[in-house]
Write an enzyme that holds these catalytic residues in place. Structure first.
Site, PDB file in Angstrom:
ATOM      1  N   ASN A 227      14.810 -68.784  14.094  1.00 48.95           N
ATOM      2  CA  ASN A 227      14.150 -68.033  13.591  1.00 48.95           C
ATOM      3  C   ASN A 227      13.192 -69.163  13.526  1.00 48.95           C
ATOM      4  O   ASN A 227      12.901 -69.942  12.825  1.00 48.95           O
ATOM      5  CB  ASN A 227      14.131 -67.573  11.530  1.00 48.95           C
ATOM      6  CG  ASN A 227      12.638 -67.528  10.969  1.00 48.95           C
ATOM      7  OD1 ASN A 227      12.101 -67.173  11.774  1.00 48.95           O
ATOM      8  ND2 ASN A 227      12.917 -66.623  10.512  1.00 48.95           N
TER       9      ASN A 227
ATOM     10  N   ARG B 249      14.342 -63.842  15.814  1.00 46.52           N
ATOM     11  CA  ARG B 249      13.873 -63.216  15.150  1.00 46.52           C
ATOM     12  C   ARG B 249      12.942 -63.569  15.600  1.00 46.52           C
ATOM     13  O   ARG B 249      11.492 -64.526  15.766  1.00 46.52           O
ATOM     14  CB  ARG B 249      13.581 -63.603  13.982  1.00 46.52           C
ATOM     15  CG  ARG B 249      13.000 -62.648  12.770  1.00 46.52           C
ATOM     16  CD  ARG B 249      12.524 -63.487  11.285  1.00 46.52           C
ATOM     17  NE  ARG B 249      11.620 -62.556  10.575  1.00 46.52           N
ATOM     18  CZ  ARG B 249      10.626 -63.116   9.519  1.00 46.52           C
ATOM     19  NH1 ARG B 249      10.971 -64.181   9.254  1.00 46.52           N
ATOM     20  NH2 ARG B 249      10.734 -62.212   8.590  1.00 46.52           N
TER      21      ARG B 249
ATOM     22  N   HIS C  68      10.027 -57.467   7.806  1.00 46.26           N
ATOM     23  CA  HIS C  68      11.919 -57.370   7.280  1.00 46.26           C
ATOM     24  C   HIS C  68      12.373 -56.733   6.806  1.00 46.26           C
ATOM     25  O   HIS C  68      13.380 -55.950   6.250  1.00 46.26           O
ATOM     26  CB  HIS C  68      11.165 -57.550   5.290  1.00 46.26           C
ATOM     27  CG  HIS C  68      10.491 -58.774   4.541  1.00 46.26           C
ATOM     28  ND1 HIS C  68       9.168 -58.745   3.539  1.00 46.26           N
ATOM     29  CD2 HIS C  68      10.332 -60.243   5.111  1.00 46.26           C
ATOM     30  CE1 HIS C  68       8.869 -59.464   3.297  1.00 46.26           C
ATOM     31  NE2 HIS C  68       9.718 -60.826   4.093  1.00 46.26           N
TER      32      HIS C  68
ATOM     33  N   ARG D  68       0.291 -64.915  -1.330  1.00 40.02           N
ATOM     34  CA  ARG D  68      -0.167 -63.151  -0.347  1.00 40.02           C
ATOM     35  C   ARG D  68      -0.607 -63.079  -2.241  1.00 40.02           C
ATOM     36  O   ARG D  68       0.230 -62.323  -2.253  1.00 40.02           O
ATOM     37  CB  ARG D  68       0.452 -63.108   0.263  1.00 40.02           C
ATOM     38  CG  ARG D  68       0.980 -63.849   1.619  1.00 40.02           C
ATOM     39  CD  ARG D  68       1.847 -63.051   2.193  1.00 40.02           C
ATOM     40  NE  ARG D  68       2.278 -64.565   2.735  1.00 40.02           N
ATOM     41  CZ  ARG D  68       4.447 -63.697   3.503  1.00 40.02           C
ATOM     42  NH1 ARG D  68       4.036 -62.640   4.016  1.00 40.02           N
ATOM     43  NH2 ARG D  68       4.737 -64.720   3.967  1.00 40.02           N
TER      44      ARG D  68
ATOM     45  N   GLU E 142      19.806 -61.517   7.596  1.00 42.96           N
ATOM     46  CA  GLU E 142      18.705 -61.268   9.149  1.00 42.96           C
ATOM     47  C   GLU E 142      19.846 -61.682   9.735  1.00 42.96           C
ATOM     48  O   GLU E 142      20.061 -61.544  10.647  1.00 42.96           O
ATOM     49  CB  GLU E 142      17.672 -61.606   8.393  1.00 42.96           C
ATOM     50  CG  GLU E 142      17.057 -61.220   7.474  1.00 42.96           C
ATOM     51  CD  GLU E 142      15.499 -61.789   6.863  1.00 42.96           C
ATOM     52  OE1 GLU E 142      16.184 -62.949   6.240  1.00 42.96           O
ATOM     53  OE2 GLU E 142      14.477 -61.512   7.299  1.00 42.96           O
TER      54      GLU E 142
HETATM   55  C1  LIG Z   1       7.018 -60.997   7.480  1.00 36.57           C
HETATM   56  C2  LIG Z   1       7.280 -62.203   6.186  1.00 36.57           C
HETATM   57  O1  LIG Z   1       5.952 -61.800   5.681  1.00 36.57           O
HETATM   58  O2  LIG Z   1       7.842 -62.693   6.037  1.00 36.57           O
HETATM   59  P1  LIG Z   1       9.159 -64.093   5.155  1.00 36.57           P
HETATM   60  O3  LIG Z   1       9.213 -63.036   4.275  1.00 36.57           O
HETATM   61  O4  LIG Z   1       9.755 -64.398   5.924  1.00 36.57           O
HETATM   62  O5  LIG Z   1       7.643 -64.951   5.221  1.00 36.57           O
HETATM   63 MG   LIG Z   2      13.004 -64.721   4.466  1.00 40.49          MG
END
Ligand SMILES: CC(=O)OP(=O)(O)O
Ligand SMILES: [Mg+2]
Ligand SMILES: Nc1ncnc2c1ncn2[C@@H]1O[C@H](COP(=O)(O)OP(=O)(O)O)[C@@H](O)[C@H]1O
Length: 403
Positions: free
Chosen positions: A7, A91, A180, A241, A385
């Site tokens: 990853n 990934r 995800h 975020r 994952e």
């Molecule tokens: C797509 C995504 O937000 O991945 P991560 O949770 O690993 O930041």
């Molecule tokens: Mg993760």
């Protein structure tokens, strides 16, 4: 067959080496701070002590070389030579509309992943560096790519289209993709197996809440809707975020604060969410501790996080005309009894009865945390994952050998 799962992020590269005979993990680890002055390699060989090494790793090619060095190391290694690595699985966050399932890497596949750079500028270029780094270090080893978006390709257009001019979808493929997916797919399968029910018979909401966080409505075993959108910014409130906000805020703030596109993107992706509201951290552990010490901003961040999660679970229960299984997974979902309790206690009208004792148990196994009398079964299912990536890679390489 031994499969190396990678990853690759822009400054990090996580890995796990699987022996597919029994799906055991021979070693796992990560390279952090790639491109910076002191990069850190943390290598965990199964049954042996963890090794940490600080050195200068300027590029992904060198990072992959260091991983191979670690895996084949006399003392900390788990394989005799790199020839024992039979396949590599990566990934990939964004597979657009092109990739509905995992595939072996070819020139065409690489071209398509490059075409998707625009849609996932933070993720896909880093993944591509991972692929080319493996090509340089292990030139004859087949590689497969497993997409975060693939599982969500079953969503109906009522879920994936945005109510904006259609020409934007035609020209630029602006739509909900969801992420995800590997995790939502894995935990939904595990949940059905735990309940002893066919996955196809369940109306499930899966909450993958880690650093990034998303909910998925899983109907008849397929993704019906999901909270992340064209990018992993939409939906739930996350560590850094924002998740959902009024889109008009973006041009408004750009104008008032004289921000550039990059600056506003960085504000919403890196300086929003839990860290912005709490002023303390993006990490749920630190938020919960501060909240317990009476910090009001930490409590507000926690309450907003839970509130927004409850709204999505309710929305997806409505979208599927019911829910019978609620699954929590990823860092927060697997470990925070406080978040699970606050969420479940606020949505009892759906037929959810949390069992406090079960909820407090810490375990790495899938488990039920609802009461026996609860109409909706609430489960904690640790995600994996990497295992799903290893399985897809193994199947693709095996099929290619036998054809
Ligand atoms: C797509 C995504 O937000 O991945 P991560 O949770 O690993 O930041
Ligand atoms: Mg993760
Ligand atoms: N014991 C815990 N209690 C509360 N939150 C936790 C705990 N352990 C981990 N977490 C949360 O999990 C988050 C990381 O989740 P993870 O799924 O590992 O993220 P990612 O894979 O996106 O990096 C951390 O930011 C932290 O907030």
């Amino acid at each position: 067959m031994k499969v190396l799962v990678i990853n690759a992020g822009s400054s990090s590269l996580k890995y796990q080496l699987y022996d597919m005979r029994d799906e055991s993990v021979l070693a796992s680890g990560r390279v952090e701070r790639i491109g910076m002055d002191s990069s850190i390699v943390t290598h965990e060989p199964a049954g042996k002590p963890e090794v940490r090494d600080v050195s200068e790793i300027l590029e992904h090619v060198t990072a992959v070389k260091r991983v191979i060095d670690m895996l084949t190391h006399k003392e900390h290694g788990v394989i005799g030579s790199m020839n024992e690595i039979d396949a590599v699985g990566h990934r990939i966050v964004h597979g657009g509309e092109v990739f509905k399932s995992s595939v072996l890497v070819t020139q065409d596949v690489k071209l398509e992943i490059r075409r998707l750079f625009d849609l996932a500028p933070l993720h896909n270029p880093a993944h591509m560096m991972g692929i080319t780094a493996v090509e340089s270090n292990l030139p004859h080893v087949p590689q497969a790519v497993v997409f975060d978006t693939a599982f969500h390709q079953t969503m109906p257009n009522t879920s994936y289209l945005y109510p904006i001019p259609k020409v934007l979808y035609r020209r630029h493929k602006i739509r909900r993709y969801g992420f995800h997916g590997t995790s939502h797919s894995y935990v939904s399968g595990q949940a059905a197996a735990y309940l002893g029910m066919p996955l196809k018979s369940l109306k499930m909401v899966s909450c993958h809440i880690g650093n990034g966080a998303s909910c998925a409505a899983i109907l008849n075993g397929e993704s019906f809707d999901t909270s992340m959108g064209m990018t992993p910014l939409e939906g739930l409130m996350m560590g850094t975020r924002s998740g959902d906000i009024d889109p008009a805020i973006v041009p408004f703030v750009m104008n008032k604060e004289e921000l550039t596109l990059n600056e506003v993107n960085s504000m919403l992706n890196k300086h929003s969410g839990m860290i912005a509201i709490s002023g303390i951290s993006s990490d749920m552990r630190e938020i919960t501790e501060a909240m317990e010490d009476g910090d009001k901003n930490a409590k507000l961040a926690f309450d907003m996080y839970v509130y927004r999660l409850k709204k999505y679970i309710g929305a997806y229960a409505a979208a599927m005309n019911g829910i019978d299984t609620l699954v929590f997974t990823a860092g927060v979902g697997e470990n925070s009894a406080a978040v699970r309790k606050a969420v479940c206690e606020g949505i009892t009208f759906l037929g959810i009865e949390l069992d406090d004792e079960r909820n407090a148990i810490r375990s790495k196994e899938a488990r039920e945390i609802s009461k026996d009398s609860s109409r909706v079964k609430v489960l904690v299912v640790p995600t994996n994952e990497e295992l799903l990536i290893a399985r897809d890679t193994y199947e693709l390489v095996k099929a290619a050998h036998s054809s």
